[in-house]
Design a protein around this motif. Structure first.
Motif, PDB file in Angstrom:
ATOM      1  N   UNK A 137       1.922   4.185   4.591  1.00 23.86           N
ATOM      2  CA  UNK A 137       0.590   4.555   4.573  1.00 23.86           C
ATOM      3  C   UNK A 137       0.031   3.260   3.884  1.00 23.86           C
ATOM      4  N   UNK A 141      -1.933  -0.045   5.323  1.00 21.31           N
ATOM      5  CA  UNK A 141      -2.882  -0.339   4.679  1.00 21.31           C
ATOM      6  C   UNK A 141      -3.274  -1.546   4.250  1.00 21.31           C
ATOM      7  N   UNK A 145      -5.404  -5.384   6.538  1.00 18.31           N
ATOM      8  CA  UNK A 145      -5.904  -5.656   5.280  1.00 18.31           C
ATOM      9  C   UNK A 145      -6.203  -6.706   5.593  1.00 18.31           C
ATOM     10  N   UNK A 179      -2.650  12.548   8.649  1.00 19.07           N
ATOM     11  CA  UNK A 179      -2.763  11.791   7.304  1.00 19.07           C
ATOM     12  C   UNK A 179      -3.088  10.751   6.979  1.00 19.07           C
ATOM     13  N   UNK A 181      -3.539   7.902   9.313  1.00 17.95           N
ATOM     14  CA  UNK A 181      -3.751   6.412  10.895  1.00 17.95           C
ATOM     15  C   UNK A 181      -3.126   4.744  10.683  1.00 17.95           C
TER      16      UNK A 181
ATOM     17  N   UNK B 126     -13.063   1.702   3.750  1.00 13.15           N
ATOM     18  CA  UNK B 126     -11.629   1.125   3.673  1.00 13.15           C
ATOM     19  C   UNK B 126     -10.423   1.799   4.701  1.00 13.15           C
ATOM     20  N   UNK B 127     -10.782   2.564   4.034  1.00  9.26           N
ATOM     21  CA  UNK B 127      -9.008   3.946   4.452  1.00  9.26           C
ATOM     22  C   UNK B 127      -9.186   5.687   4.499  1.00  9.26           C
ATOM     23  N   UNK B 128      -8.738   5.722   4.755  1.00  4.09           N
ATOM     24  CA  UNK B 128      -9.507   7.258   4.992  1.00  4.09           C
ATOM     25  C   UNK B 128      -7.867   8.091   3.897  1.00  4.09           C
ATOM     26  N   UNK B 192     -11.087  -5.101  -1.619  1.00  2.00           N
ATOM     27  CA  UNK B 192     -10.653  -3.891  -0.898  1.00  2.00           C
ATOM     28  C   UNK B 192      -9.134  -3.880  -0.922  1.00  2.00           C
TER      29      UNK B 192
END
Lengths: 218, 212
Positions: A137, A141, A145, A179, A181, B126-128, B192
């Motif tokens: 994750x 992420x 970005x 949890x 995404x 930004x993110x969870x 970020x």
């Protein structure tokens, strides 16, 4: 090319999926992994002394590690799946292939424990699985970005195919993906690839095809 | 005080996607139609109880993965594949929650909520990230580890040193049974990617300390 195969195995599916995406036809030989334990039979261990599946045989070549099979299939039919040409990219792909082994010994073993009653420390498997998913994750992420979606570079690679099956099947081993995404969106990107195939527990994206009742109809 | 609960980030639910959300212990299916309309329903198909979050979005409808019962954005069932010529009775409908978006965050409330979700203008989502500690323990840990953050509507806001830069951070909290999901937004300061790594590090610190 012969693949000694078991329909419910994440590692066998890895190879079937890669072959399908590359348009390679495999001759599948079903191994009675459960309950027959045919992969531990004397005859099978003559082929693969480790007594593990999958096994890929092409002429004199016998491969017993699924990540090596991905490399072989990509070398034959789609070198663009090996990652970009730079030393960094090649090394990062290798990193993900090794990481897929950690997914298999955590999420994969949790699933074998829950589905096929394999002996395992289930709590330890799930904890290690979540640790892997957090790493995935965090990476995805970062990738998003940068406006990308696949594990390495701008196109899908053997890194994605190596990691996808055990992640997608994680809920079978009691590890929920809710949890994560970015992992969810990455999985969707893999499942959207042309010629994607399914296995029990991983269905195709029905929404990519028109509704069956919407045409000239019933 | 708002009744809206931060339940995800808009960017994690693109058009024609569905996801699961936890709303104060209630399982919900949150989905966005092809045209962008957002819905939050109880995660249960009225037909056989299958989770609708396992379903799929086609156009302006959500279909259940089990038998393909299809629901429009009002929640009403519009199509039953096994009875293609039948108009489904109006009583077959998904149970809806209120859902809206503000500041790049998906907010969910019970029906007919008169309040508005918190204003988080000036922050970029930004993110969870989910931390394996309950809400109260998390708030205590954050008070120690990030004292520049103070309680604000829906969570915490303030300034944190990240990579040597004073960085504006907004954390929206989504408490769950034994864990808490942080929806992280950032303002001026570190980039970020640096904020994302800071959040990973903070989570490790907090969980290590709370480990038995």
């Amino acid at each position: 090319m012969i693949l000694y195969d078991y329909i419910l195995s994440a590692s066998c599916y890895k190879v079937r999926l890669m072959a399908a995406l590359l348009g390679i036809k495999l001759d599948l030989v079903a191994v009675d992994f459960h309950p027959g334990r045919a992969h531990k039979s004397a005859a099978f261990r003559d082929l693969n002394p480790a007594g593990s599946i999958p096994v890929l045989v092409d002429g004199d070549l016998v491969l017993t590690e699924s990540t090596a099979m991905l490399v072989y299939l990509a070398q034959i039919a789609g070198p663009q799946w090996l990652g970009e040409a730079s030393p960094q990219s090649a090394a990062r792909v290798q990193n993900w292939l090794a990481f897929s082994g950690r997914l298999n010994s955590s999420l994969g073993l949790a699933r074998l424990h829950d589905m096929l009653h394999f002996p395992a420390d289930i709590t330890a498997c799930r904890t290690a699985g979540h640790l892997c998913l957090r790493e995935l994750e965090a990476h995805l992420t970062q990738v998003r970005l940068e406006g990308r979606i696949f594990l390495e570079g701008t196109a899908p690679s053997i890194a994605d195919i190596a990691c996808f099956p055990n992640v997608a099947l994680a809920p079978d081993g009691g590890v929920e993906l809710r949890d994560y995404p970015s992992v969810r969106l990455w999985q969707r990107a893999v499942r959207s690839l042309p010629q994607f195939i399914e296995m029990p527990g991983i269905h195709r994206l029905h929404d990519l095809k028109p509704a069956p009742h919407s045409g000239a109809a019933a | 005080m708002t009744n809206w609960k931060a339940s995800g980030l808009s960017k994690d639910l693109p058009p024609a996607n569905v996801m699961h959300a936890d709303w104060q212990g209630v399982d919900l299916a949150v989905w966005r139609s092809a045209s962008g309309r957002l819905s939050a329903w109880v995660d249960r198909c009225p037909h056989r109880g299958m989770r609708l979050s396992h379903g799929f979005v086609r156009g302006e409808t959500l279909a259940c993965i089990y038998h393909g019962w299809t629901y429009g954005v009002t929640g009403a069932c519009t199509h039953i594949p096994a009875h293609p010529d039948m108009t489904p009775p109006a009583t077959i409908t998904a149970t809806r929650f209120e859902v809206t978006e503000r500041g790049g965050v998906i907010w969910i409330a019970a029906k007919d909520d008169p309040t508005a979700p918190p204003d988080i203008a000036g922050f970029q989502p930004l993110r969870s990230l989910t931390v394996q500690v309950g809400e109260q323990a998390l708030l205590q840990a954050l008070a120690a580890d990030a004292p520049g953050l103070t309680e604000a509507e829906g969570g915490l806001r303030g300034t944190v040193q990240i990579a040597g830069l004073d960085t504006q951070i907004c954390l929206m909290l989504q408490p769950k049974a034994q864990e808490t999901t942080l929806h992280i937004l950032c303002g001026a300061g570190a980039g970020p990617a640096q904020v994302s790594r800071w959040a990973e590090s903070l989570r490790r610190q907090i969980e290590d300390r709370s480990a038995p």
